[in-house]
Scaffold this motif. Structure first.
Motif, PDB file in Angstrom:
ATOM      1  N   PRO A   1       0.820  -1.224   0.000  1.00  0.00           N
ATOM      2  CA  PRO A   1       0.000   0.000   0.000  1.00  0.00           C
ATOM      3  C   PRO A   1       0.852   1.272   0.000  1.00  0.00           C
ATOM      4  CG  PRO A   1      -0.703  -1.517   1.733  1.00  0.00           C
ATOM      5  CD  PRO A   1       0.561  -2.059   1.163  1.00  0.00           C
ATOM      6  N   ARG A   2       0.337   2.309  -0.598  1.00  0.00           N
ATOM      7  CA  ARG A   2       1.063   3.587  -0.700  1.00  0.00           C
ATOM      8  C   ARG A   2       1.291   4.227   0.672  1.00  0.00           C
ATOM      9  NH1 ARG A   2       3.772   3.257  -4.960  1.00  0.00           N
ATOM     10  NH2 ARG A   2       2.540   2.496  -6.682  1.00  0.00           N
ATOM     11  N   ASP A   3       0.442   3.951   1.639  1.00  0.00           N
ATOM     12  CA  ASP A   3       0.577   4.561   2.960  1.00  0.00           C
ATOM     13  C   ASP A   3       1.257   3.629   3.978  1.00  0.00           C
ATOM     14  OD1 ASP A   3      -1.497   2.752   3.026  1.00  0.00           O
ATOM     15  OD2 ASP A   3      -2.786   3.994   4.289  1.00  0.00           O
ATOM     16  N   HIS A   4       1.924   2.584   3.495  1.00  0.00           N
ATOM     17  CA  HIS A   4       2.605   1.646   4.388  1.00  0.00           C
ATOM     18  C   HIS A   4       3.807   2.337   5.045  1.00  0.00           C
ATOM     19  CE1 HIS A   4       4.659  -1.975   5.791  1.00  0.00           C
ATOM     20  NE2 HIS A   4       3.514  -2.609   5.609  1.00  0.00           N
ATOM     21  N   LEU A   5       4.072   1.996   6.293  1.00  0.00           N
ATOM     22  CA  LEU A   5       5.170   2.587   7.056  1.00  0.00           C
ATOM     23  C   LEU A   5       6.517   2.432   6.346  1.00  0.00           C
ATOM     24  CD1 LEU A   5       6.361   3.839   9.666  1.00  0.00           C
ATOM     25  CD2 LEU A   5       6.488   1.498  10.563  1.00  0.00           C
TER      26      LEU A   5
ATOM     27  N   ARG B   1       7.163   2.292   3.193  1.00  0.00           N
ATOM     28  CA  ARG B   1       7.291   3.225   2.059  1.00  0.00           C
ATOM     29  C   ARG B   1       7.740   4.595   2.564  1.00  0.00           C
ATOM     30  NH1 ARG B   1       5.784   1.931  -3.091  1.00  0.00           N
ATOM     31  NH2 ARG B   1       4.379   0.174  -3.320  1.00  0.00           N
ATOM     32  N   SER B   2       7.235   5.001   3.704  1.00  0.00           N
ATOM     33  CA  SER B   2       7.636   6.289   4.282  1.00  0.00           C
ATOM     34  C   SER B   2       9.107   6.277   4.677  1.00  0.00           C
ATOM     35  CB  SER B   2       6.797   6.603   5.520  1.00  0.00           C
ATOM     36  OG  SER B   2       5.437   6.614   5.198  1.00  0.00           O
TER      37      SER B   2
ATOM     38  N   ARG C   1      11.913   6.291   1.653  1.00  0.00           N
ATOM     39  CA  ARG C   1      12.275   7.568   1.020  1.00  0.00           C
ATOM     40  C   ARG C   1      13.534   8.167   1.617  1.00  0.00           C
ATOM     41  NH1 ARG C   1       6.654  10.663   1.331  1.00  0.00           N
ATOM     42  NH2 ARG C   1       6.352   9.167   2.988  1.00  0.00           N
TER      43      ARG C   1
END
Length: 94
Positions: free
Chosen positions: A23-27, A29-30, A33
């Motif tokens: 998911p785009r809002d998965h921890l 992914r954050s 970056r």
């Protein structure tokens, strides 16, 4: 001996990307970056022997430890199992 960086081999019969199920809002992914470990191999290569069995890729090891820290996985054996099972963890570890 520093283990080689293993490149993922494409699927033989179907096309699958780990980008899609995470998911785009998965921890992770954050966090991804801000994590750039690409130059780490060149900095620590002198500390590895040229003989013996190759070790695990240092970037993979650090990424797995980040996953373990973020999700409370204290056992390294359990962490290896979780990275094999969870697609988001696999995606983060590349």
């Amino acid at each position: 001996m520093m283990g080689p960086r293993q490149e993922a081999q494409g699927a033989l019969f179907y096309d699958f990307s780990l980008e899609d199920p995470v998911p785009r809002d998965h921890l992770l992914r954050s966090i991804d970056r801000f994590v750039d470990l690409s130059s780490m191999r060149s900095h620590i290569a002198a500390f590895y022997s040229h003989t013996g069995r190759p070790s695990i890729d240092p970037e993979l090891l650090i990424r797995m430890l980040i996953v373990g820290y973020c999700f409370g996985i204290r056992s390294e054996r359990r962490l290896c199992e979780e990275v094999h099972l969870n697609l988001a963890y696999k995606w983060f570890c590349r």
